[in-house]
Design an enzyme around this catalytic site. Structure first.
Site, PDB file in Angstrom:
ATOM      1  N   GLU A 136       0.828  -1.211   0.000  1.00 40.39           N
ATOM      2  CA  GLU A 136       0.000   0.000   0.000  1.00 40.39           C
ATOM      3  C   GLU A 136       0.861   1.260   0.000  1.00 40.39           C
ATOM      4  O   GLU A 136       0.577   2.234   0.703  1.00 40.39           O
ATOM      5  CB  GLU A 136      -0.965  -0.013   1.185  1.00 40.39           C
ATOM      6  N   GLU A 283      -5.362  -9.178   0.533  1.00 41.05           N
ATOM      7  CA  GLU A 283      -5.876  -9.083   1.899  1.00 41.05           C
ATOM      8  C   GLU A 283      -7.382  -8.873   1.869  1.00 41.05           C
ATOM      9  O   GLU A 283      -7.890  -8.062   1.089  1.00 41.05           O
ATOM     10  CB  GLU A 283      -5.243  -7.906   2.665  1.00 41.05           C
TER      11      GLU A 283
END
Length: 524
Positions: A136, A283
């Site tokens: 991220e 995720e």
């Protein structure tokens, strides 16, 4: 003389076709599709390490095998874990932490050293399938965004040099927030402030056959849009047509939030003329506990989300836009990371506590092989301490009466009659009801006087219902092992036969190679 020439010609043709068939045909071999099942959608798990008393690598791998978990993702390239995974069938995504991007992205030598140390040293004994570069980065450390592509390209070049680029993919996980206007999915697009990174990255992924890695959490979508997104949509619960989300531009119906998020990624790529990159959900999950501001972080919701997620993926559910393509997912996460900082939910995303006790009951029976042997198969329902006899007796009476639990073993003279007290009898009746109801949520409560335990309450000759089920399963495993043994004998027999045929064929090939020219001279 004419007959003699005809005979010679026919004989020649016979031997010619015989030799042709002998030399040009092979015994059938397993197809690539039979050997490689990686194109099938799967469910994996993320393994974080902010856990008190994390299992040593060897025990961790043994636990993964017990749970039949075949795909994992770790947030570094821990050599002890990679070594422990050697010669198992567990596939692993390893990671480059964000703080290593600068060194790798600015030096091909450093990238080559990283690949040599963390990949070449272990592959193929350890089945490394991909490398996630950073995590991220665009949204958490945007200052490092320019480093992503150089780091990925340097690592890829090192894989090419090691001839591993066809076996190990490289990508970087993104937060869902890099996509703007995610619903309806057909209107979604990537945040244009990231275009200088996203566009060349997607072109790289397309060129190398690597996936777009996305961290997608319907939990956060629901929490940020309460009153707009029904919780049933977030939890994969069955919906009536009136509750389905409909994309007004495509008229595609969405029964769950995750599919909408995946399709938003596909539409965003399509807007940039990228249509051949698949989405890999690196995720996703649901917390089982939260603080007062997180009332939907509950064990029941976590169980519902993850159980339904597993069913959806292993059932090849696809998405409304791409029903033919089911994205594989990695559940966040295997263990509760109890060392995480607040809020409370941050430490409660795991399927298990650090000591391998289930954080909640995951209902995946019959869904597939994932978690087929999880420790929820070894849970029991018993009476809690601290309640008066009258309250326990009322719960016992309900379990043996309207609840239709099998209470025959706690009758006088039977194996579980002793010790003759209400708490012991109630524990047996509670467990009987709990097992009968398939350990469904809410079936071990009895107005708050019961609790779930992973400790077998059986004692002496008294075997609790849950323990009987485990015993029966053990017998099934023994029988299955015996069958497998018989199968292995048959396989050995066939292999031996194949070897005999192969040896004979080799000898025949040698013989014919030596004497075939003589046959031709005689015939001609």
């Amino acid at each position: 003389m004419a007959i003699s020439k005809l005979t010679r010609t026919n004989t020649f043709l016979f031997f010619f076709f015989f030799f042709f068939l002998l030399f040009c045909t092979e015994l059938p071999t397993p197809s690539l599709a039979q050997e490689n099942q990686s194109d099938q959608p799967y469910v994996g798990v993320n393994i974080g390490t902010d856990v008190s008393n994390l299992l040593p690598p060897s025990q961790l791998v043994a636990f993964l095998q017990l749970q039949k978990i075949t795909h994992i993702r770790i947030y570094d390239a821990n050599p002890d874990i990679l070594k422990a995974l050697s010669r198992t069938k567990i596939r692993v995504i390893i990671s480059v932490p964000n703080n290593q991007l600068l060194a790798i992205g600015s030096s091909n030598t450093t990238a080559a050293s990283w690949i040599d140390r963390n990949v070449v040293s272990f592959y193929p004994d350890t089945l490394i399938t991909a490398i996630s570069v950073g995590d991220e980065v665009l949204t958490t450390v945007p200052s490092s965004a320019p480093l992503i592509l150089p780091a990925i390209q340097s690592l890829y070049s090192a894989l090419v040099a090691s001839n591993l680029h066809q076996h190990i993919k490289i990508s970087t996980p993104h937060a869902a927030s890099i996509i703007l206007d995610p619903f309806p999915p057909s209107q979604a697009f990537f945040n244009q402030s990231f275009s200088s990174v996203i566009v060349p990255l997607l072109q790289f992924l397309s060129r190398t056959g690597s996936p777009l890695m996305m961290n997608l959490y319907p939990y956060y979508v629901f929490m940020q849009n309460k009153g707009v997104v029904p919780i049933d949509n977030a939890l994969f619960k069955p919906l009536t047509p009136s509750k389905e989300m409909v994309d007004p531009n495509t008229l595609l119906h969405y029964t769950n939030v995750l599919d909408a998020m995946v399709d938003a990624a596909y539409f965003s790529m399509k807007n940039l003329n990228i249509t051949d990159v698949v989405v890999l959900v690196t995720e996703t999950g649901w917390p089982s506990k939260g603080d007062s501001k997180e009332p939907y972080a509950t064990k029941d919701n976590a169980d519902t989300y993850n159980s339904n997620l597993i069913s959806h993926i292993l059932g090849h559910g696809g998405t409304p836009l791409h029903p033919e393509t089911t994205s594989s997912v990695y559940i966040y996460e295997l263990f509760n990371e109890d060392l995480r900082s607040p809020p409370v939910s941050e430490a409660n995303w795991g399927l298990f506590y650090g000591n391998t006790t289930p954080a909640y009951l995951l209902h995946v029976s019959g869904i597939g092989t994932f978690m087929a042997n999880d420790t929820t198969n070894q849970t029991y329902c018993i009476a809690m301490d601290g309640f008066d006899t009258k309250t326990l007796q009322a719960a016992l009476d309900w379990a043996c009466g309207p609840g239709r639990a099998n209470c025959s073993e706690i009758q006088p003279g039977e194996s579980c009659y002793q010790p003759n007290n209400v708490k012991s009898h109630a524990s047996y009746a509670f467990d009987s009801y709990f097992q009968k109801e398939g350990k469904a949520p809410g079936t071990c409560d009895f107005k708050g006087v019961a609790m779930i335990t992973t400790t077998d309450p059986s004692h002496g000759s008294c075997i609790f219902p849950g323990s009987k089920k485990v015993s029966n399963k053990t017998k099934d495993v023994v029988n299955s092992t015996q069958s497998s043994s018989a199968g292995e004998k048959l396989l050995r027999c066939r292999t031996f036969s194949f070897l005999k045929i192969s040896a004979f064929s080799n000898i025949l090939h040698i013989f014919l190679a030596a004497y075939f020219p003589i046959f031709l001279l005689v015939l001609l």
